[in-house]
Design a protein around this motif. Structure first.
Motif, PDB file in Angstrom:
ATOM      1  N   ARG A   1     -12.145   9.873 105.233  1.00  0.00           N
ATOM      2  CA  ARG A   1     -11.000   8.833 105.705  1.00  0.00           C
ATOM      3  C   ARG A   1     -11.089   8.377 106.876  1.00  0.00           C
ATOM      4  O   ARG A   1     -12.121   7.779 107.293  1.00  0.00           O
ATOM      5  CB  ARG A   1      -9.851   9.530 106.489  1.00  0.00           C
ATOM      6  N   GLN A   2     -10.255   6.442 107.014  1.00  0.00           N
ATOM      7  CA  GLN A   2     -10.568   5.797 108.079  1.00  0.00           C
ATOM      8  C   GLN A   2      -9.178   5.006 108.774  1.00  0.00           C
ATOM      9  O   GLN A   2      -8.439   4.532 107.933  1.00  0.00           O
ATOM     10  CB  GLN A   2     -11.147   4.805 107.434  1.00  0.00           C
ATOM     11  N   ALA A   3      -9.119   5.718 109.561  1.00  0.00           N
ATOM     12  CA  ALA A   3      -7.896   5.225 110.564  1.00  0.00           C
ATOM     13  C   ALA A   3      -7.799   4.030 111.063  1.00  0.00           C
ATOM     14  O   ALA A   3      -9.118   2.834 110.886  1.00  0.00           O
ATOM     15  CB  ALA A   3      -7.489   6.186 111.862  1.00  0.00           C
ATOM     16  N   PRO A   4      -7.055   3.184 110.778  1.00  0.00           N
ATOM     17  CA  PRO A   4      -6.644   1.072 111.204  1.00  0.00           C
ATOM     18  C   PRO A   4      -8.038   1.104 112.205  1.00  0.00           C
ATOM     19  O   PRO A   4      -7.550   1.923 113.824  1.00  0.00           O
ATOM     20  CB  PRO A   4      -5.442   1.779 111.542  1.00  0.00           C
ATOM     21  N   GLY A   5      -8.331   0.488 111.829  1.00  0.00           N
ATOM     22  CA  GLY A   5      -9.722   0.083 112.856  1.00  0.00           C
ATOM     23  C   GLY A   5     -10.961   0.928 113.426  1.00  0.00           C
ATOM     24  O   GLY A   5     -11.635   0.402 114.791  1.00  0.00           O
ATOM     25  N   LYS A   6     -11.028   1.895 112.919  1.00  0.00           N
ATOM     26  CA  LYS A   6     -12.065   2.288 112.787  1.00  0.00           C
ATOM     27  C   LYS A   6     -12.620   2.724 112.096  1.00  0.00           C
ATOM     28  O   LYS A   6     -12.534   2.641 110.667  1.00  0.00           O
ATOM     29  CB  LYS A   6     -11.318   4.282 113.413  1.00  0.00           C
ATOM     30  N   GLY A   7     -14.024   3.431 112.496  1.00  0.00           N
ATOM     31  CA  GLY A   7     -14.968   3.668 110.978  1.00  0.00           C
ATOM     32  C   GLY A   7     -14.145   4.978 110.487  1.00  0.00           C
ATOM     33  O   GLY A   7     -13.758   5.513 109.972  1.00  0.00           O
ATOM     34  N   LEU A   8     -15.676   5.389 108.906  1.00  0.00           N
ATOM     35  CA  LEU A   8     -15.598   5.909 108.881  1.00  0.00           C
ATOM     36  C   LEU A   8     -15.524   7.666 109.392  1.00  0.00           C
ATOM     37  O   LEU A   8     -16.539   7.302 109.579  1.00  0.00           O
ATOM     38  CB  LEU A   8     -16.676   6.339 107.628  1.00  0.00           C
ATOM     39  N   GLU A   9     -14.431   8.274 108.785  1.00  0.00           N
ATOM     40  CA  GLU A   9     -15.012  10.230 109.457  1.00  0.00           C
ATOM     41  C   GLU A   9     -14.837  11.083 108.774  1.00  0.00           C
ATOM     42  O   GLU A   9     -13.945  11.147 107.162  1.00  0.00           O
ATOM     43  CB  GLU A   9     -13.925  10.475 110.178  1.00  0.00           C
ATOM     44  N   TRP A  10     -16.147  11.989 108.293  1.00  0.00           N
ATOM     45  CA  TRP A  10     -15.773  12.863 107.546  1.00  0.00           C
ATOM     46  C   TRP A  10     -14.607  13.839 107.238  1.00  0.00           C
ATOM     47  O   TRP A  10     -14.625  14.393 108.894  1.00  0.00           O
ATOM     48  CB  TRP A  10     -17.155  13.841 107.603  1.00  0.00           C
ATOM     49  N   VAL A  11     -13.940  14.223 106.739  1.00  0.00           N
ATOM     50  CA  VAL A  11     -13.022  15.557 106.129  1.00  0.00           C
ATOM     51  C   VAL A  11     -13.296  16.491 105.918  1.00  0.00           C
ATOM     52  O   VAL A  11     -13.192  17.425 106.727  1.00  0.00           O
ATOM     53  CB  VAL A  11     -11.870  14.839 105.581  1.00  0.00           C
ATOM     54  N   SER A  12     -13.954  16.259 105.247  1.00  0.00           N
ATOM     55  CA  SER A  12     -13.996  18.129 104.257  1.00  0.00           C
ATOM     56  C   SER A  12     -15.160  17.781 103.287  1.00  0.00           C
ATOM     57  O   SER A  12     -15.174  17.044 102.123  1.00  0.00           O
ATOM     58  CB  SER A  12     -13.094  18.899 103.802  1.00  0.00           C
ATOM     59  N   THR A  13     -15.510  19.177 102.741  1.00  0.00           N
ATOM     60  CA  THR A  13     -16.484  19.384 101.949  1.00  0.00           C
ATOM     61  C   THR A  13     -16.930  20.209 100.869  1.00  0.00           C
ATOM     62  O   THR A  13     -16.177  21.082 101.642  1.00  0.00           O
ATOM     63  CB  THR A  13     -17.781  18.992 101.449  1.00  0.00           C
ATOM     64  N   ILE A  14     -16.603  20.668  99.078  1.00  0.00           N
ATOM     65  CA  ILE A  14     -16.274  21.288  98.373  1.00  0.00           C
ATOM     66  C   ILE A  14     -17.767  21.362  97.603  1.00  0.00           C
ATOM     67  O   ILE A  14     -18.028  20.593  97.353  1.00  0.00           O
ATOM     68  CB  ILE A  14     -15.129  21.281  97.794  1.00  0.00           C
ATOM     69  N   SER A  15     -18.867  22.461  97.523  1.00  0.00           N
ATOM     70  CA  SER A  15     -19.602  22.330  96.799  1.00  0.00           C
ATOM     71  C   SER A  15     -19.452  22.927  95.643  1.00  0.00           C
ATOM     72  O   SER A  15     -18.405  23.246  95.563  1.00  0.00           O
ATOM     73  CB  SER A  15     -20.199  23.492  97.606  1.00  0.00           C
ATOM     74  N   GLY A  16     -20.115  22.561  94.711  1.00  0.00           N
ATOM     75  CA  GLY A  16     -19.928  23.140  92.768  1.00  0.00           C
ATOM     76  C   GLY A  16     -19.080  24.743  92.655  1.00  0.00           C
ATOM     77  O   GLY A  16     -18.713  24.689  92.143  1.00  0.00           O
ATOM     78  N   GLY A  17     -19.916  25.279  93.998  1.00  0.00           N
ATOM     79  CA  GLY A  17     -19.465  27.122  93.195  1.00  0.00           C
ATOM     80  C   GLY A  17     -18.385  27.508  94.868  1.00  0.00           C
ATOM     81  O   GLY A  17     -18.232  28.234  94.350  1.00  0.00           O
TER      82      GLY A  17
END
Length: 119
Positions: free
Chosen positions: A38-54
């Motif tokens: 996600r990217q909030a207004p005026g801020k950099g990209l932030e990782w939120v979540s990951t799901i693997s193939g499994g």
């Protein structure tokens, strides 16, 4: 051609819920690591979540216990269920295909969907 199309964003009051969807095409979705960032207004990209193939899931600390990532491989669709939303969750949310071990390693990203948390 790889395509990732997010939907489900909108305006929600603090404490409310939204479910984001990401329709994927053009690659083997079931075997792919997928991420929400996600990217909030005026801020950099932030990782939120990951799901693997499994189906293993990982979250940034600020959303643990509130957000749930999931996938439906039959529908080639990624989801992010967001509960107990806070104003600081306001951002454009992107789904991305993971490409590499790092949380920001991704090779394709959608155009995003805007989530606004405000009363």
């Amino acid at each position: 051609e790889v395509q990732l199309v997010e939907s489900g964003g909108g305006l929600v009051q603090p404490g409310g819920s939204l479910r984001l969807s990401c329709a994927a095409s053009g690659f083997l979705f079931s075997g792919s690591v997928m991420r929400w960032v996600r990217q909030a207004p005026g801020k950099g990209l932030e990782w939120v979540s990951t799901i693997s193939g499994g189906g293993n899931t990982f979250y940034t600390d600020s959303v643990k216990g509130r957000f749930t990532i999931s996938r439906d491989n039959a529908k080639n669709t990624l989801y992010l269920q967001m509960n107990s939303l806070r104003p600081e969750d306001t951002a454009v949310y992107y789904c991305a295909r993971g490409w590499g071990p790092g949380i920001y390693d991704m090779d394709y990203r959608g155009k995003g969907t805007l989530v606004t948390v405000s009363s």
